[in-house]
Design an enzyme around this catalytic site. Structure first.
Site, mmCIF file in Angstrom:
data_model
loop_
_atom_site.group_PDB
_atom_site.id
_atom_site.type_symbol
_atom_site.label_atom_id
_atom_site.label_comp_id
_atom_site.label_asym_id
_atom_site.label_seq_id
_atom_site.Cartn_x
_atom_site.Cartn_y
_atom_site.Cartn_z
ATOM 1 N N ASP A 477 0.816 -1.151 -0.213
ATOM 2 C CA ASP A 477 0.071 0.236 -0.016
ATOM 3 C C ASP A 477 0.964 1.381 0.017
ATOM 4 O O ASP A 477 2.148 1.222 0.321
ATOM 5 C CB ASP A 477 -0.869 -0.033 1.292
ATOM 6 N N ASP A 547 -10.786 2.175 -3.459
ATOM 7 C CA ASP A 547 -11.073 2.001 -2.116
ATOM 8 C C ASP A 547 -12.781 2.122 -2.005
ATOM 9 O O ASP A 547 -13.487 1.643 -1.073
ATOM 10 C CB ASP A 547 -10.683 3.126 -1.021
HETATM 11 C C1 DGJ Z 1 -5.871 1.744 1.805
HETATM 12 C C2 DGJ Z 1 -6.188 0.862 1.172
HETATM 13 O O1 DGJ Z 1 -6.764 1.154 -0.140
HETATM 14 C C3 DGJ Z 1 -7.229 0.041 1.934
HETATM 15 O O2 DGJ Z 1 -7.562 -1.182 0.974
HETATM 16 C C4 DGJ Z 1 -6.622 -0.669 3.325
HETATM 17 O O3 DGJ Z 1 -5.419 -1.379 2.985
HETATM 18 C C5 DGJ Z 1 -6.196 0.651 4.049
HETATM 19 N N1 DGJ Z 1 -5.319 1.610 3.079
HETATM 20 C C6 DGJ Z 1 -5.290 0.280 5.200
HETATM 21 O O4 DGJ Z 1 -4.841 1.031 5.742
#
Ligand code: DGJ
Length: 730
Positions: A477, A547
């Site tokens: 990430d 997301d």
């Molecule tokens: C952002 C990501 O896009 C989410 O799927 C998740 O992993 C969060 N970060 C976790 O902090």
């Protein structure tokens, strides 16, 4: 050879499948000029393409040359010589001068495609590429500029990059080194670019080319959710099946710049490359700088063919590794299920229920390390929080494996919280401008990955974690953009190299990780799709698309993303309702249909969802196993998108051998009555002569019938419902 040099015409004809691209050398001054890009020219001699352009060549007009430079179709325009349109190359000498120009010196044509130093790029995969290196120079500056073009015999693809070498005995500063430029002799064009924001990635934007500039790009330090590196120029009114398209996509994961400029002579110039904002590169004597690759796709059958060309290119000539052509394990991710509030027992509860229903991998998301019980702490401290995970990672992973599931883990190695041991020990490792406050974003800071010692330290910690248990998947990430640029590792005159060096640093670690752990499935992510780009796909065969996991929002996001990137690369999960991002309630079945056109997985607490939804999981698992090969490898055709048909969305994937097709239809808004609710969907991409059977109804009809006559979509009750149609060669 699909690149031919015509000595008498002094022209290079590049052929990529059904596309030709012609470059001419204007004698005397040896300027490198653009003569043609479009449908394949069968002609041996393309001398006629010079036309009036050649009569107006600068050398003929001699001292009047500044008068014509502004309309000469330069292949790689430079700053300061009277071409006031967008340029690709700008320098600054130690004396403070910026002028540079470029003259042909020699060339080399060879089979294959060179790799780029320390950067991702598409590659040859079985003798389909031919490369042209056009060596040019600025004699005054003793700068050697090599324009590099590669054609793909089996695809309408030409790639471009440039290498700049300093042959002088003094350093020079590169202020702008774009990768590609295209000149069109008219303005009757539209641009297509992709924009959005967090959880709203990849909305297509179409605008007419007009006098002046249309700019896309960003200087956030990563590709960004706001702007994605696609710039296509196309006939006005181009749709999925009609219109000529010239698309540029950047194989890069940092600041980019694209511009389409309508100029005073009625033509258009389009450029793409690293964003000159926050960029300067000091080139010391003898050193070279190579720009990232731009992929150019030509289609004379609209955006549909453009998409299929990008997909074939990226699936066969960019994505690598064990999972390149493989079905990915169906995962369940705990982020939307638990956020930070989990422990071994909770994860094992989820894993047990998941295993019973056919799910194949548990992914432990953010919150397993350091003191990370919240997003204000812990990033940088990559050791297991044994309070949450008693017995450590090994115990948890072994238990998960005993249930028959694989195990995956989340990391965010480029970041650090101020509240972490790492930052307390090395505050100068965060990107910062001395004397200014460090702006936090999601309460975190960006580590300075332009510095090798910083990368080494973090990678060492990550390496230990990944070696400590049977970890088979990593979600990498990256959750913030860059501010207050500054690196403690760079001298004053190289501070502007930070952003590009940072991206090279990310590539370095991704390269190390994929080399050291070749069996790990790497999924990239950046607050969703903020780093969904071809550069990342070189290292990871899939990227978390957004997301926003709401199935209806995903229709638009997945549509925009799939314009360039294959369905097999788009992370897509079934999440709980009411959806956490939109509050929308959609049927579990529909969520499954939408996720099926991506990597397919779950992101919910499977122990808490309604029984009727849980009961559907084994069926969805079977659906995934039945269709995933087709979805991953087939050709994508779009019949409707929420962007143009707010009532429905529909697309289909056709097997390469045309033996079967899977149609997805989502009714977004129900309409009353027969007229409003019955729709005839004209299918695409089938073989006209082949007879296909609809697996559900048993109806057999020819490809022509399904495509010209159409498929009757029956009335469905309610919003957000959907169906799959599977056609099989009869
Ligand atoms: C952002 C990501 O896009 C989410 O799927 C998740 O992993 C969060 N970060 C976790 O902090």
């Amino acid at each position: 050879m699909s690149i031919v040099y015509n000595e008498s015409a002094k022209s290079f004809k590049l052929t990529a499948k059904d596309t030709s691209y012609v470059i001419g050398i204007f004698d005397d001054d040896q300027f490198v000029c653009h003569l043609y890009y479009g449908d394949k020219l069968p002609d041996e001699d393309v001398n006629y393409l010079y036309g009036p352009v050649y009569q107006m060549r600068p050398s003929v007009l001699n001292r009047e040359r500044a008068r014509v430079m502004d309309w000469v179709p330069f292949e790689y325009p430079t700053q300061g010589i009277g071409d006031y349109r967008e340029h690709c190359l700008e320098v600054e000498t130690l004396d403070g001068h910026h002028t540079c120009d470029l003259h042909y010196v020699s060339h080399k044509i060879y089979a294959g495609k060179p790799a780029l130093p320390d950067m991702p790029a598409t590659f040859d995969n079985g003798d389909v590429c031919t490369t042209l290196e056009l060596v040019c120079e600025d004699r005054t500056l003793q700068l050697e500029i090599t324009l590099i073009y590669t054609t793909f015999e089996t695809l309408d693809v030409i790639t471009r990059t440039v290498r700049v070498k300093n042959n002088a005995d003094r350093p020079i500063y590169l202020k702008r080194v774009l990768s590609a430029s295209l000149d069109f002799d008219h303005q009757n064009l539209e641009t297509l670019t992709l924009h959005g924001g967090w959880a709203r990635e990849c909305n297509p934007t179409r605008l007419p080319v007009v006098p002046g500039k249309l700019v896309t790009g960003n200087a956030r330090g990563e590709t960004s959710a706001q702007d994605s590196p696609l710039l296509a120029l196309m006939d006005p009114g181009t749709d999925d099946d009609h219109g000529e398209v010239f698309a540029m996509n950047f194989v890069y994961s940092g600041n980019f710049y694209g511009c389409a400029e309508g100029h005073q002579f009625g033509g258009t110039r389009a450029v793409m490359g690293i964003n000159p904002q926050n960029f300067t590169w000091k080139l010391i004597p003898g050193d070279s700088f190579t720009a990232p690759e731009v992929v150019m796709v030509h289609s004379n059958e609209g955006l549909g063919k453009m998409t299929r060309t990008f997909h074939d290119l990226y699936r066969n000539h960019l994505i690598r590794g064990k999972y390149k052509d493989r079905k990915r394990p169906i995962l369940i991710n705990n982020w939307e299920a638990t956020y930070f509030d989990f422990n071994t027992e909770k994860l094992l509860d989820i894993a047990r229920e998941a295993a019973k229903n056919g799910i194949e991998m548990l992914v432990m998301d953010d919150g397993w390390f350091g003191t990370r019980n919240n997003d204000d702490r812990g990033l940088g401290d990559w050791w297991v929080n044994e309070e949450k995970l008693p017995g450590g990672l090994k115990y948890l992973v072994d238990e998960v494996n005993k249930l028959g599931l694989k195990f995956g883990i989340w990391i965010e190695p480029e970041m650090v919280n101020a509240n972490s041991d790492l930052f307390r020990a090395h505050p100068d490792w965060a990107i910062q401008t001395p004397g200014r406050p460090l702006s936090e974003f999601r309460e975190q800071l960006v580590l300075d990955w332009s510095r090798k010692e910083v990368r080494d330290y973090v990678y060492d910690m990550i390496h230990k974690v990944l070696s400590s248990a049977n970890i088979e998947y990593v979600k990498w990430d990256m959750n913030r953009t860059m501010t207050e640029l500054g690196s403690a590792g760079l001298p004053a005159d190289q501070q502007q190299e930070l952003c590009h060096r940072y991206v090279l640093g990310v590539y370095d670690i991704m390269n190390r990780l994929t080399t050291d752990f070749p069996n790990i499935l790497l999924e990239n992510c950046s607050s969703g799709g903020s780093r969904f780009d071809a550069g990342m796909l070189y290292y990871s065969p899939q990227i978390w698309t957004s997301d926003d996991s709401d199935a209806i929002e995903r229709l638009g996001i997945q549509y925009g993303t799939s314009l360039c990137y294959p369905l097999s690369t788009m992370g897509a999960h079934i999440s709980a309702v009411p959806n956490h991002q939109t509050g929308r309630i959609t049927p579990f079945e529909t969520r499954g249909y939408v996720a099926l056109s991506g990597t397919f997985g779950y992101e919910l607490d499977v122990t808490k969802i309604p029984e009727e939804d849980r009961a559907m999981i084994p069926k969805q698992v079977a659906m995934y196993h039945k269709y995933n090969d087709l979805v991953r490898e087939g050709d994508l055709y779009r019949m409707g998108s929420v962007y143009t048909h707010p009532e429905y969305d529909s697309w289909m994937v056709v097997a390469k051998d045309k033996s079967e097709a899977l149609v997805t239809y989502i009714q977004v808004r129900a309409k009353p009555g027969f007229v409003g609710s019955v729709r005839k969907l004209k299918l695409k991409g089938l073989d006209p002569q082949t007879m296909y059977r609809d697996e559900e109804t048993g109806v057999v009809a020819s490809g022509t019938a399904w495509m010209s006559g159409g498929y009757w979509i029956e009335n469905m009750s309610g919003d957000y419902v959907g169906k799959l149609i599977h056609l099989i060669k009869a």
